[in-house]
Structures are given as C-alpha cells and as structure tokens.
Design a protein around this motif. Structure first.
Motif, PDB file in Angstrom:
ATOM      1  N   ALA A 188       0.821  -1.210   0.000  1.00 37.04           N
ATOM      2  CA  ALA A 188       0.000   0.000   0.000  1.00 37.04           C
ATOM      3  C   ALA A 188       0.857   1.262   0.000  1.00 37.04           C
ATOM      4  CB  ALA A 188      -0.936  -0.016   1.204  1.00 37.04           C
ATOM      5  N   GLU A 189       1.990   1.221   0.703  1.00 38.81           N
ATOM      6  CA  GLU A 189       2.813   2.420   0.810  1.00 38.81           C
ATOM      7  C   GLU A 189       3.443   2.841  -0.512  1.00 38.81           C
ATOM      8  OE1 GLU A 189       5.314  -0.910   2.909  1.00 38.81           O
ATOM      9  OE2 GLU A 189       3.198  -0.330   2.721  1.00 38.81           O
ATOM     10  N   HIS A 190       3.435   1.943  -1.503  1.00 34.65           N
ATOM     11  CA  HIS A 190       4.023   2.290  -2.793  1.00 34.65           C
ATOM     12  C   HIS A 190       3.162   3.297  -3.561  1.00 34.65           C
ATOM     13  CE1 HIS A 190       6.180  -1.779  -2.360  1.00 34.65           C
ATOM     14  NE2 HIS A 190       7.014  -0.805  -2.047  1.00 34.65           N
ATOM     15  N   ALA A 191       1.916   3.484  -3.129  1.00 34.27           N
ATOM     16  CA  ALA A 191       1.074   4.507  -3.748  1.00 34.27           C
ATOM     17  C   ALA A 191       1.702   5.887  -3.590  1.00 34.27           C
ATOM     18  CB  ALA A 191      -0.321   4.482  -3.128  1.00 34.27           C
ATOM     19  N   GLN A 192       2.344   6.103  -2.453  1.00 33.06           N
ATOM     20  CA  GLN A 192       2.965   7.411  -2.191  1.00 33.06           C
ATOM     21  C   GLN A 192       4.120   7.667  -3.152  1.00 33.06           C
ATOM     22  OE1 GLN A 192       2.919  10.839  -1.037  1.00 33.06           O
ATOM     23  NE2 GLN A 192       1.828   9.665   0.528  1.00 33.06           N
ATOM     24  N   LEU A 193       4.850   6.624  -3.534  1.00 36.29           N
ATOM     25  CA  LEU A 193       5.951   6.789  -4.490  1.00 36.29           C
ATOM     26  C   LEU A 193       5.427   7.259  -5.839  1.00 36.29           C
ATOM     27  CD1 LEU A 193       8.154   3.615  -3.784  1.00 36.29           C
ATOM     28  CD2 LEU A 193       8.481   5.952  -2.950  1.00 36.29           C
ATOM     29  N   LEU A 194       4.326   6.670  -6.298  1.00 37.09           N
ATOM     30  CA  LEU A 194       3.724   7.104  -7.562  1.00 37.09           C
ATOM     31  C   LEU A 194       3.294   8.567  -7.473  1.00 37.09           C
ATOM     32  CD1 LEU A 194       1.402   4.055  -8.428  1.00 37.09           C
ATOM     33  CD2 LEU A 194       3.625   4.586  -9.426  1.00 37.09           C
ATOM     34  N   HIS A 195       2.681   8.902  -6.360  1.00 41.84           N
ATOM     35  CA  HIS A 195       2.179  10.262  -6.173  1.00 41.84           C
ATOM     36  C   HIS A 195       3.319  11.274  -6.184  1.00 41.84           C
ATOM     37  CE1 HIS A 195      -0.792  13.217  -5.010  1.00 41.84           C
ATOM     38  NE2 HIS A 195      -0.109  13.533  -3.917  1.00 41.84           N
ATOM     39  N   ARG A 196       4.401  10.946  -5.520  1.00 39.56           N
ATOM     40  CA  ARG A 196       5.549  11.854  -5.463  1.00 39.56           C
ATOM     41  C   ARG A 196       6.183  12.067  -6.828  1.00 39.56           C
ATOM     42  NH1 ARG A 196       8.398   9.215  -0.114  1.00 39.56           N
ATOM     43  NH2 ARG A 196       6.988  10.114   1.459  1.00 39.56           N
ATOM     44  N   GLN A 197       6.107  11.042  -7.689  1.00 41.40           N
ATOM     45  CA  GLN A 197       6.673  11.170  -9.035  1.00 41.40           C
ATOM     46  C   GLN A 197       5.719  11.846 -10.005  1.00 41.40           C
ATOM     47  OE1 GLN A 197       9.423   7.127  -8.992  1.00 41.40           O
ATOM     48  NE2 GLN A 197       8.606   7.813 -10.946  1.00 41.40           N
ATOM     49  N   GLY A 198       4.549  12.239  -9.524  1.00 42.84           N
ATOM     50  CA  GLY A 198       3.593  12.917 -10.388  1.00 42.84           C
ATOM     51  C   GLY A 198       2.956  12.011 -11.422  1.00 42.84           C
ATOM     52  N   ILE A 199       2.910  10.707 -11.128  1.00 46.01           N
ATOM     53  CA  ILE A 199       2.322   9.748 -12.061  1.00 46.01           C
ATOM     54  C   ILE A 199       0.803   9.702 -11.873  1.00 46.01           C
ATOM     55  CG2 ILE A 199       2.149   7.285 -12.631  1.00 46.01           C
ATOM     56  CD1 ILE A 199       5.128   7.047 -11.981  1.00 46.01           C
ATOM     57  N   VAL A 200       0.078   9.825 -12.961  1.00 44.68           N
ATOM     58  CA  VAL A 200      -1.375   9.659 -12.932  1.00 44.68           C
ATOM     59  C   VAL A 200      -1.660   8.165 -12.859  1.00 44.68           C
ATOM     60  CG1 VAL A 200      -3.535   9.949 -14.194  1.00 44.68           C
ATOM     61  CG2 VAL A 200      -1.821  11.772 -14.225  1.00 44.68           C
ATOM     62  N   TYR A 201      -2.240   7.739 -11.752  1.00 39.38           N
ATOM     63  CA  TYR A 201      -2.476   6.313 -11.529  1.00 39.38           C
ATOM     64  C   TYR A 201      -3.970   6.026 -11.484  1.00 39.38           C
ATOM     65  CZ  TYR A 201      -2.599   1.763  -9.170  1.00 39.38           C
ATOM     66  OH  TYR A 201      -2.861   0.461  -8.840  1.00 39.38           O
ATOM     67  N   ALA A 202      -4.407   5.053 -12.275  1.00 38.76           N
ATOM     68  CA  ALA A 202      -5.797   4.602 -12.262  1.00 38.76           C
ATOM     69  C   ALA A 202      -5.892   3.403 -11.333  1.00 38.76           C
ATOM     70  CB  ALA A 202      -6.247   4.228 -13.669  1.00 38.76           C
ATOM     71  N   PRO A 203      -6.475   3.557 -10.129  1.00 40.70           N
ATOM     72  CA  PRO A 203      -6.568   2.418  -9.205  1.00 40.70           C
ATOM     73  C   PRO A 203      -7.157   1.198  -9.895  1.00 40.70           C
ATOM     74  CG  PRO A 203      -7.219   4.425  -8.098  1.00 40.70           C
ATOM     75  CD  PRO A 203      -7.057   4.780  -9.555  1.00 40.70           C
ATOM     76  N   ASP A 204      -6.471   0.077  -9.746  1.00 37.22           N
ATOM     77  CA  ASP A 204      -6.798  -1.105 -10.554  1.00 37.22           C
ATOM     78  C   ASP A 204      -8.237  -1.569 -10.403  1.00 37.22           C
ATOM     79  OD1 ASP A 204      -6.484  -2.380  -7.989  1.00 37.22           O
ATOM     80  OD2 ASP A 204      -4.375  -2.716  -8.444  1.00 37.22           O
ATOM     81  N   TYR A 205      -8.748  -1.608  -9.174  1.00 38.42           N
ATOM     82  CA  TYR A 205     -10.085  -2.157  -8.990  1.00 38.42           C
ATOM     83  C   TYR A 205     -11.185  -1.211  -9.448  1.00 38.42           C
ATOM     84  CZ  TYR A 205      -9.689   0.490  -4.581  1.00 38.42           C
ATOM     85  OH  TYR A 205      -9.488   1.465  -3.641  1.00 38.42           O
ATOM     86  N   VAL A 206     -10.814   0.006  -9.810  1.00 33.69           N
ATOM     87  CA  VAL A 206     -11.790   0.931 -10.396  1.00 33.69           C
ATOM     88  C   VAL A 206     -11.793   0.783 -11.920  1.00 33.69           C
ATOM     89  CG1 VAL A 206     -12.508   3.342 -10.620  1.00 33.69           C
ATOM     90  CG2 VAL A 206     -11.488   2.534  -8.480  1.00 33.69           C
ATOM     91  N   ILE A 207     -10.610   0.790 -12.521  1.00 37.36           N
ATOM     92  CA  ILE A 207     -10.524   0.742 -13.978  1.00 37.36           C
ATOM     93  C   ILE A 207     -10.878  -0.636 -14.538  1.00 37.36           C
ATOM     94  CG2 ILE A 207      -8.058   0.160 -14.043  1.00 37.36           C
ATOM     95  CD1 ILE A 207      -7.755   1.963 -16.464  1.00 37.36           C
ATOM     96  N   ASN A 208     -10.649  -1.704 -13.775  1.00 36.28           N
ATOM     97  CA  ASN A 208     -10.871  -3.042 -14.335  1.00 36.28           C
ATOM     98  C   ASN A 208     -12.203  -3.670 -13.915  1.00 36.28           C
ATOM     99  OD1 ASN A 208     -10.545  -4.098 -11.734  1.00 36.28           O
ATOM    100  ND2 ASN A 208      -8.517  -4.961 -12.119  1.00 36.28           N
ATOM    101  N   ALA A 209     -13.172  -2.842 -13.548  1.00 36.73           N
ATOM    102  CA  ALA A 209     -14.441  -3.342 -13.015  1.00 36.73           C
ATOM    103  C   ALA A 209     -15.414  -3.850 -14.073  1.00 36.73           C
ATOM    104  CB  ALA A 209     -15.125  -2.246 -12.188  1.00 36.73           C
ATOM    105  N   GLY A 210     -15.078  -3.709 -15.351  1.00 33.87           N
ATOM    106  CA  GLY A 210     -16.026  -4.095 -16.396  1.00 33.87           C
ATOM    107  C   GLY A 210     -16.487  -5.531 -16.316  1.00 33.87           C
ATOM    108  N   GLY A 211     -15.559  -6.434 -16.023  1.00 35.81           N
ATOM    109  CA  GLY A 211     -15.911  -7.849 -15.964  1.00 35.81           C
ATOM    110  C   GLY A 211     -16.867  -8.162 -14.832  1.00 35.81           C
ATOM    111  N   ILE A 212     -16.599  -7.628 -13.646  1.00 33.77           N
ATOM    112  CA  ILE A 212     -17.474  -7.931 -12.514  1.00 33.77           C
ATOM    113  C   ILE A 212     -18.824  -7.248 -12.677  1.00 33.77           C
ATOM    114  CG2 ILE A 212     -16.730  -6.055 -11.008  1.00 33.77           C
ATOM    115  CD1 ILE A 212     -17.610  -9.701 -10.024  1.00 33.77           C
TER     116      ILE A 212
END
Length: 355
Positions: free
Chosen positions: A270-294
């Motif tokens: 979970a703490e790796h989310a902060q690394l993405l944020h600090r690098q200014g990376i636009v991140y699409a949380p996986d369970y939001v973007i991949n919800a089509g199947g469910i």
C-alpha cells in the motif's frame, strides 16, 4: 505456516475457507472479505503457486480488492475470491471442478464465482452443474448479459486509459500516444485492439513471447521481451498481467507518467502509492478501472436470481461510468495532495462500512 490472522494481507476477512478433496485432488481457498453490500462476488483463479502461503496471500488480497471493486462500481455485491492450487502441469479434471462446485454450494450463496486467470467459461459451466452460485456462463442470445466477462473488462480499461490520457496529457485522443502494454491475454489483447483502432502507438510484451509477437504483427505494433516492458519510453504503462509489479525498485525507473491497466493488485504494498504520487504519475486504481468484468458478472447473476432480463446494452452503460469514477478520484487526489490509490481505498472502505 503463519496463522492466517497474522498475515499482513488479512483485513478482517469474514471467512477464509480451505478446501481439500482427497478423491479428486482438489486444493482450493475461498476468501470472503466483506458481504456488507451483498454476497461476495469474484472469480476463481487456477494457478500454480511455488508455496501454498502465496496462494493464501493471493486469495486475501484479491478478495479485498473485490470488496472495493464492487463497492466502487455501485454493485450490491460483496468481495470474494477463490484460488485453485494447480500442480506444475496445470492438471485440471472434471472431478476437481465438481468438487469445487460442491464447496461453493456448501457456502449457501455467500460466494458467487466466475472466470479468472486459468479458468474458462467451459470450466464455469462444469462448476454450475454442482452449484447455482456461478455467473459468466455462455449465452445464446448475443444481446443478453452474460458470457465471458473478459471483453467487458477490456472495454472498461480502454475507457479508463482514455480518461487517464485526458487527465495526464490533456488530450481527448489517444492517436499517436505511445502505450506500453504488459500482458496480452484476454484483457490485454482486447485493450490493444481497441487502442489500435484509435491510432495509439503500442509496445506489447507477454511472458508468452510468441503471443506478443503475433499480436504485434497483427496490429502493426512493436513488441519487446516481458522483462523489458517496464523500461520502455512511453506515455502510458498499462499492466494487464499479474500483480505486485509496482514497488520501490520498479517505480523510480518508470518513464511513463500514466499507469492505467487491468491487472489486479498492481502495488506490491500500500505504501508504494505514495511513491507514484511523489513522481507525479497519474495512476488509475486497478479495482476501479478493471471493473467491467465484474459489472457484467454481477448484473448477469442478479438478473438470473431475480428473474428479470438484463441486456448487454445495460452492462455497457454501467461499464461506461468507469471514467467518471476515475475523474472523481483524481480530483480529490489533487485537492487533498493524496495518492489516488489511497483516495479510492477510503471511498471504498466508507461504502462497505469500514471507514
């Protein structure tokens, strides 16, 4: 083995059900994270694990992800997941599937399953001979909800990638946008075809190099070895294979400023989310973007349970809402200077009563 209660990924799971059938040789784990919103829904994964502890961790993380995924998709379903422990040869028999179906039936409707990695719709048909709590079954009417959920997942990820490009690159088009896709199985290949049709420039990789090469030739894309894809100079990195790929070693070396893909549990911790944020990376949380199947699986199951029709058009309409949920997450992330993954987690936890 360490007690399940002491594992880092145990998150007050309601049930962790260990299944072993001596006659068929079935060994499986069914994990229910939360049924606060409804029966736990999530696919069955058929995979060979080097250590059984890894299977337990997978079941815990995936079931928690399903709680969050279903909550964020606005579905009246909880979070559950099953893993069947395959041997080194991937042996799968009708007897194993029958025993697995009996195990699901024994939970009395608290868990509803469907396809995931290593499981086909034919396998689910076999399981459905022993339990009614199955979805993602083939349909004869192409206009009806049901069937392989993979294309719906691909479509949702495609919409999410476009939304992420709009957020990160400030353009409504993916034409000439360079996108590195890791994993070209059911979801990744569907995504690649949709993006190619929009003029995106793709770089493909898969552990099955021949599969990646064949798809690259078909689409006029580049392909690289699977261990090189995360080092590709691209606008977008789209992980669509297995999870736990984003960590303190891989994140600093990423060249893309957007990560949007269908793989589950992309963050190793979970703490790796902060690394993405600090690098200014636009991140699409996986369970939001991949919800089509469910979304497809859940609407199919609910329609069958309630005796009401549900069309493919209705499923696609719900899948089409994925970008608006991502935009709400990114907006709050910017306002609060908080990683997008953490924002999504907080939203999901509130919806299942675990804020």
């Amino acid at each position: 083995m360490t007690s399940v209660w002491d594992l880092p990924d145990f998150d007050d799971h309601e049930v962790v059900h260990f299944v072993h059938d001596r006659i068929s040789g079935l060994s499986a784990i069914i994990a229910l994270h939360s049924t606060a919103l409804g029966p736990g829904a999530g696919g069955t994964r058929f995979w060979h694990y080097a250590h059984r502890e890894h299977a337990v961790t997978d079941a815990l993380r995936l079931s928690r992800g399903m709680s969050y995924k279903n909550a964020m998709a606005g579905l009246p379903m909880g979070g559950g997941k099953a893993v069947i422990l395959a041997d080194e040869n991937g042996t799968k028999t009708p007897e194993m599937l029958a025993a697995f179906g009996d195990a699901i039936e024994g939970l009395g409707g608290r868990y509803v399953t469907a396809e995931d990695v290593g499981i086909t719709d034919a396998d689910m048909v076999a399981v459905s001979q022993r339990t009614r709590y199955v979805s993602g079954l083939p349909v004869s009417d192409a206009s009806s909800a049901g069937g392989d959920p993979g294309p719906f997942t691909s479509h949702g990820v495609y919409l999410g990638v476009k939304a992420a490009v709009a957020e990160g690159l400030k353009t409504d088009s993916v034409r000439d946008v360079r996108i590195a896709i890791q994993g070209v199985g059911s979801v990744g290949s569907g995504l690649a075809r949709l993006l190619t049709a929009d003029g995106a420039k793709l770089v493909l990789a898969d552990v099955n190099n021949d599969r990646a090469a064949a798809l690259a030739e078909e689409l006029g894309a580049e392909h690289v070895a699977s261990d090189a894809i995360m080092g590709v100079d691209a606008d977008v990195f789209s992980p669509n294979a297995l999870g736990a790929i984003l960590d303190e070693k891989t994140i600093p070396g990423l060249k893309p400023k957007i990560i949007a893909g269908g793989a589950n549990n992309q963050l190793a911790k979970a703490e790796h989310a902060q690394l993405l944020h600090r690098q200014g990376i636009v991140y699409a949380p996986d369970y939001v973007i991949n919800a089509g199947g469910i979304i497809s699986v859940a609407l199919e199951y609910l329609a069958q349970r309630d005796g009401e029709p549900c069309s493919r058009e209705q499923v696609m309409e719900r899948v089409g809402r994925i970008p608006e949920r991502l935009k709400a997450i990114w907006q709050e992330s910017a306002e609060r200077d908080m990683p997008a993954a953490n924002v999504a987690d907080a939203m999901a936890q509130k919806r299942i009563g675990r804020a």
